[in-house]
Design a protein around this motif. Sequence first.
Motif, PDB file in Angstrom:
ATOM      1  N   VAL A  81       2.082 -11.496  -4.294  1.00 54.84           N
ATOM      2  CA  VAL A  81       1.530 -10.282  -3.708  1.00 54.84           C
ATOM      3  C   VAL A  81       0.223  -9.994  -4.425  1.00 54.84           C
ATOM      4  O   VAL A  81       0.197  -9.838  -5.658  1.00 54.84           O
ATOM      5  CB  VAL A  81       2.501  -9.096  -3.855  1.00 54.84           C
ATOM      6  N   TRP A  82      -0.851  -9.926  -3.663  1.00 53.82           N
ATOM      7  CA  TRP A  82      -2.193  -9.714  -4.191  1.00 53.82           C
ATOM      8  C   TRP A  82      -2.691  -8.359  -3.707  1.00 53.82           C
ATOM      9  O   TRP A  82      -2.723  -8.090  -2.507  1.00 53.82           O
ATOM     10  CB  TRP A  82      -3.101 -10.837  -3.706  1.00 53.82           C
ATOM     11  N   SER A  83      -3.049  -7.507  -4.662  1.00 56.52           N
ATOM     12  CA  SER A  83      -3.599  -6.192  -4.337  1.00 56.52           C
ATOM     13  C   SER A  83      -4.777  -5.912  -5.261  1.00 56.52           C
ATOM     14  O   SER A  83      -5.059  -6.674  -6.196  1.00 56.52           O
ATOM     15  CB  SER A  83      -2.543  -5.101  -4.495  1.00 56.52           C
TER      16      SER A  83
ATOM     17  N   GLU B 110      -4.807  -3.807  -7.478  1.00 56.67           N
ATOM     18  CA  GLU B 110      -4.269  -3.487  -8.801  1.00 56.67           C
ATOM     19  C   GLU B 110      -3.821  -4.716  -9.584  1.00 56.67           C
ATOM     20  O   GLU B 110      -3.745  -4.683 -10.810  1.00 56.67           O
ATOM     21  CB  GLU B 110      -3.082  -2.522  -8.681  1.00 56.67           C
ATOM     22  N   GLY B 111      -3.489  -5.815  -8.896  1.00 58.50           N
ATOM     23  CA  GLY B 111      -3.010  -6.985  -9.607  1.00 58.50           C
ATOM     24  C   GLY B 111      -2.326  -7.970  -8.691  1.00 58.50           C
ATOM     25  O   GLY B 111      -2.286  -7.816  -7.471  1.00 58.50           O
ATOM     26  N   ILE B 112      -1.763  -9.017  -9.287  1.00 60.46           N
ATOM     27  CA  ILE B 112      -1.055 -10.077  -8.569  1.00 60.46           C
ATOM     28  C   ILE B 112       0.318 -10.242  -9.208  1.00 60.46           C
ATOM     29  O   ILE B 112       0.437 -10.280 -10.439  1.00 60.46           O
ATOM     30  CB  ILE B 112      -1.819 -11.410  -8.623  1.00 60.46           C
ATOM     31  N   THR B 113       1.345 -10.338  -8.375  1.00 60.42           N
ATOM     32  CA  THR B 113       2.699 -10.591  -8.840  1.00 60.42           C
ATOM     33  C   THR B 113       3.247 -11.810  -8.115  1.00 60.42           C
ATOM     34  O   THR B 113       3.127 -11.912  -6.891  1.00 60.42           O
ATOM     35  CB  THR B 113       3.615  -9.376  -8.573  1.00 60.42           C
ATOM     36  N   TRP B 114       3.830 -12.736  -8.876  1.00 57.81           N
ATOM     37  CA  TRP B 114       4.402 -13.965  -8.328  1.00 57.81           C
ATOM     38  C   TRP B 114       5.923 -13.854  -8.273  1.00 57.81           C
ATOM     39  O   TRP B 114       6.554 -13.301  -9.195  1.00 57.81           O
ATOM     40  CB  TRP B 114       4.038 -15.167  -9.185  1.00 57.81           C
TER      41      TRP B 114
END
Length: 264
Positions: A182-184, A186-190
Motif C-alpha cells: 500500500v503506497w500513500s 504518508e508511507g509504504i506498507t508491505w
Amino acid sequence: MPLCRNLFLQFLTYGFTTLTAATGVVAQAELPRGESFVDDFDSFDSSIWGVSDGWVNGDWQNCQWSRDAMNVQNGMLHLQFAAQATDNRDYVCGEIQSRKVYGYGTYEARYRTAKGSGLNAAFFTYIGPHHGQPHDEIDFEVLTRDTSMVSLNTYVSSEPNNGKRVRLPQDSDMSFITYSFVWSEEGITWYVDGEKVHETAAGTPLPTHEQKIYASFWGSDSFPNWMGPFDPPAKALTMEVDWIAFTAEGEDCQFPESVVCTLD
C-alpha cells in the motif's frame, strides 16, 4: 547489489526512438494514468500490458527479453527463463509491463516461482529517466536461490531506501503467495498473504512519481553475492502469476482476496 537498480539501464543506454518503436514505451508526459483493475489472466489483456521483447538491459543480464518467454494459459500468466539462442544471449526471459502509470493505492500479485540460483522473480513498480522522470521504484523480489525469502525495497531519485529481506510463510516454489503493498503520501506498507511484514520508516524519502507496474523473471551470472551463482537450468523454469490488481487510494475492495478488504 542494489535491488533492481540496474534492471533498467536500457532506458539510459538505448535511444528513445529505438525503444519506443520496439516496445511501445513512451515518455511519462504521454503515458496515460491507469485506474483500478483486477486481471485474472483468463486471457492476455493488451490494453493493460505490453510485453518486453527483443533487448537486454545490460551486459550483466544473461537472458534476452522475449515474447516467446511469456504466455497466458488456463488462467495463468507464465513468465519463463529458458535456454534459447538469440543474437545476444543463450537464454530468453519473460516480462510484462503496464501501458499506463499508477499512483497512490494498493498493488497486489499472487504468484508461484520456480527455484534456481542466479534468477529473480519480481513484482514491482518503476518509473525512470526514459520516461522523463527520476528513478522511483517499489519492489518485491524473490531471489530464487532461496525461495524461503523475499526482498523488499524502494528507490527515490535512484537512491535505495527501506530495504529488507523477510521470511515467507512457505517456500515460493511450493505454493502461490500473495504479495501486496500500500503506497500513500504518508508511507509504504508491505504485506505477504495479508500479513504486514514491513513499512517505511518515519522521515524516509518516499517515491512521489506515478509508476508503471511490472512482473518479470530474469537471470544473471554477474552477481553471485546477491542472486547466487548462476546455475544453468536443465529445463525451462516458470514464474506462474495467478492475478495482478491495483486499487486506487480511497476506493473500495474489488475482490475478496484483496488486502484492501481487511484494511477497510
